[in-house]
Scaffold this active site. Sequence first.
Site, PDB file in Angstrom:
ATOM      1  N   LYS A  13       0.848  -1.199   0.095  1.00 47.05           N
ATOM      2  CA  LYS A  13       0.127   0.017   0.042  1.00 47.05           C
ATOM      3  C   LYS A  13       0.837   1.350   0.085  1.00 47.05           C
ATOM      4  O   LYS A  13       0.499   2.251  -0.755  1.00 47.05           O
ATOM      5  CB  LYS A  13      -0.966   0.023   1.229  1.00 47.05           C
ATOM      6  CG  LYS A  13      -2.011  -1.022   1.006  1.00 47.05           C
ATOM      7  CD  LYS A  13      -2.894  -0.996   2.455  1.00 47.05           C
ATOM      8  CE  LYS A  13      -2.433  -0.978   3.851  1.00 47.05           C
ATOM      9  NZ  LYS A  13      -1.606  -2.129   4.131  1.00 47.05           N
ATOM     10  N   ARG A  88     -10.781   0.303   9.189  1.00 48.45           N
ATOM     11  CA  ARG A  88     -10.263  -1.165   9.173  1.00 48.45           C
ATOM     12  C   ARG A  88     -11.592  -2.044   9.739  1.00 48.45           C
ATOM     13  O   ARG A  88     -11.519  -3.213   9.555  1.00 48.45           O
ATOM     14  CB  ARG A  88      -9.292  -1.295  10.441  1.00 48.45           C
ATOM     15  CG  ARG A  88      -7.879  -0.722  10.287  1.00 48.45           C
ATOM     16  CD  ARG A  88      -6.878  -0.960  11.268  1.00 48.45           C
ATOM     17  NE  ARG A  88      -5.637  -0.356  11.146  1.00 48.45           N
ATOM     18  CZ  ARG A  88      -4.553  -0.805  10.833  1.00 48.45           C
ATOM     19  NH1 ARG A  88      -4.561  -2.102  10.403  1.00 48.45           N
ATOM     20  NH2 ARG A  88      -3.426  -0.125  10.686  1.00 48.45           N
ATOM     21  N   ARG A 127      11.360  -6.496   5.040  1.00 52.44           N
ATOM     22  CA  ARG A 127      11.730  -5.109   5.194  1.00 52.44           C
ATOM     23  C   ARG A 127      12.268  -4.738   6.676  1.00 52.44           C
ATOM     24  O   ARG A 127      12.843  -4.007   6.855  1.00 52.44           O
ATOM     25  CB  ARG A 127      10.099  -4.353   5.309  1.00 52.44           C
ATOM     26  CG  ARG A 127       9.975  -2.984   5.653  1.00 52.44           C
ATOM     27  CD  ARG A 127       8.468  -2.494   5.610  1.00 52.44           C
ATOM     28  NE  ARG A 127       7.709  -2.931   6.550  1.00 52.44           N
ATOM     29  CZ  ARG A 127       6.276  -3.006   6.266  1.00 52.44           C
ATOM     30  NH1 ARG A 127       5.627  -2.277   5.356  1.00 52.44           N
ATOM     31  NH2 ARG A 127       5.590  -3.299   7.366  1.00 52.44           N
ATOM     32  N   ARG A 139      10.303  -1.108  13.427  1.00 58.19           N
ATOM     33  CA  ARG A 139       8.964  -0.852  14.173  1.00 58.19           C
ATOM     34  C   ARG A 139       8.471  -2.074  15.022  1.00 58.19           C
ATOM     35  O   ARG A 139       8.555  -3.249  14.386  1.00 58.19           O
ATOM     36  CB  ARG A 139       7.860  -0.661  13.086  1.00 58.19           C
ATOM     37  CG  ARG A 139       7.927   0.647  12.460  1.00 58.19           C
ATOM     38  CD  ARG A 139       7.001   1.127  11.501  1.00 58.19           C
ATOM     39  NE  ARG A 139       5.999   0.052  10.977  1.00 58.19           N
ATOM     40  CZ  ARG A 139       4.894   0.262   9.861  1.00 58.19           C
ATOM     41  NH1 ARG A 139       5.373   1.162   8.934  1.00 58.19           N
ATOM     42  NH2 ARG A 139       4.103  -0.602   9.994  1.00 58.19           N
ATOM     43  N   ARG A 150      -1.704  -8.936  12.958  1.00 56.91           N
ATOM     44  CA  ARG A 150      -2.053  -7.943  12.218  1.00 56.91           C
ATOM     45  C   ARG A 150      -2.751  -8.628  11.025  1.00 56.91           C
ATOM     46  O   ARG A 150      -3.942  -8.094  10.513  1.00 56.91           O
ATOM     47  CB  ARG A 150      -1.102  -7.027  11.878  1.00 56.91           C
ATOM     48  CG  ARG A 150      -0.500  -6.032  13.208  1.00 56.91           C
ATOM     49  CD  ARG A 150       0.487  -5.240  12.683  1.00 56.91           C
ATOM     50  NE  ARG A 150       0.301  -4.339  11.586  1.00 56.91           N
ATOM     51  CZ  ARG A 150       1.099  -3.650  10.871  1.00 56.91           C
ATOM     52  NH1 ARG A 150       2.449  -4.205  10.977  1.00 56.91           N
ATOM     53  NH2 ARG A 150       1.034  -2.949   9.800  1.00 56.91           N
TER      54      ARG A 150
END
Length: 199
Positions: A13, A88, A127, A139, A150
């Site tokens: 995204k 969401r 990532r 993160r 998630r």
Amino acid sequence: MRLVLLGPPGAGKGTQAERLVKKHGIIQLSTGDMLRAAVAAGTPVGLEAKDLIAKGALVPDEIVVRIVSDRIEEPDARNGFILDGFPRTVSQAQALDDLLDDKDMKLDAVVELKVDDGVLMSRVERRAGELAAAGKPVRSDDAPEVVRRRIDDYNNVTSQLRPFYQEKGLHAAVDGMASIEDVAAQIDAELAAARSPAT
């Protein structure tokens, strides 16, 4: 142009939003980024959200809606925006509809990037590895167990947005497994169709 980008973590995204921002002169509004900024700044909303974000849990609707409502009134959102990470849930989608109605705005399209769960996990792990190798902080919500949660949240909760937006004629699914260029072309085609007057 006002659009919602849907897709689980690691679906691409952010990459596609960046391209759309440049192409259309609009802004990307990532609720994740806005919430992380609030956490870093120690704002009341940030403090409320801090523990939830670290665990990968969904932040309560009223917090997210408040942040989005304020943000889309900023001058740089006048040409339009891409919402990434919001809504969401169906209740958030309804709240978004209500707040856009109040501001005399409407969505042009809702584009969902469809990606295989196994590929998502490897993308997010890559990532995190690239960030660590570059000496940048990883993160907390990119930890593998948090990412899996998630993805589960997306599959169990956010996927319910599909019928909500299909009913409104706004939903378009694109193959997020394709190359970045192919995904971009699919998105452009969907947006062109969404902006064409119905025949």
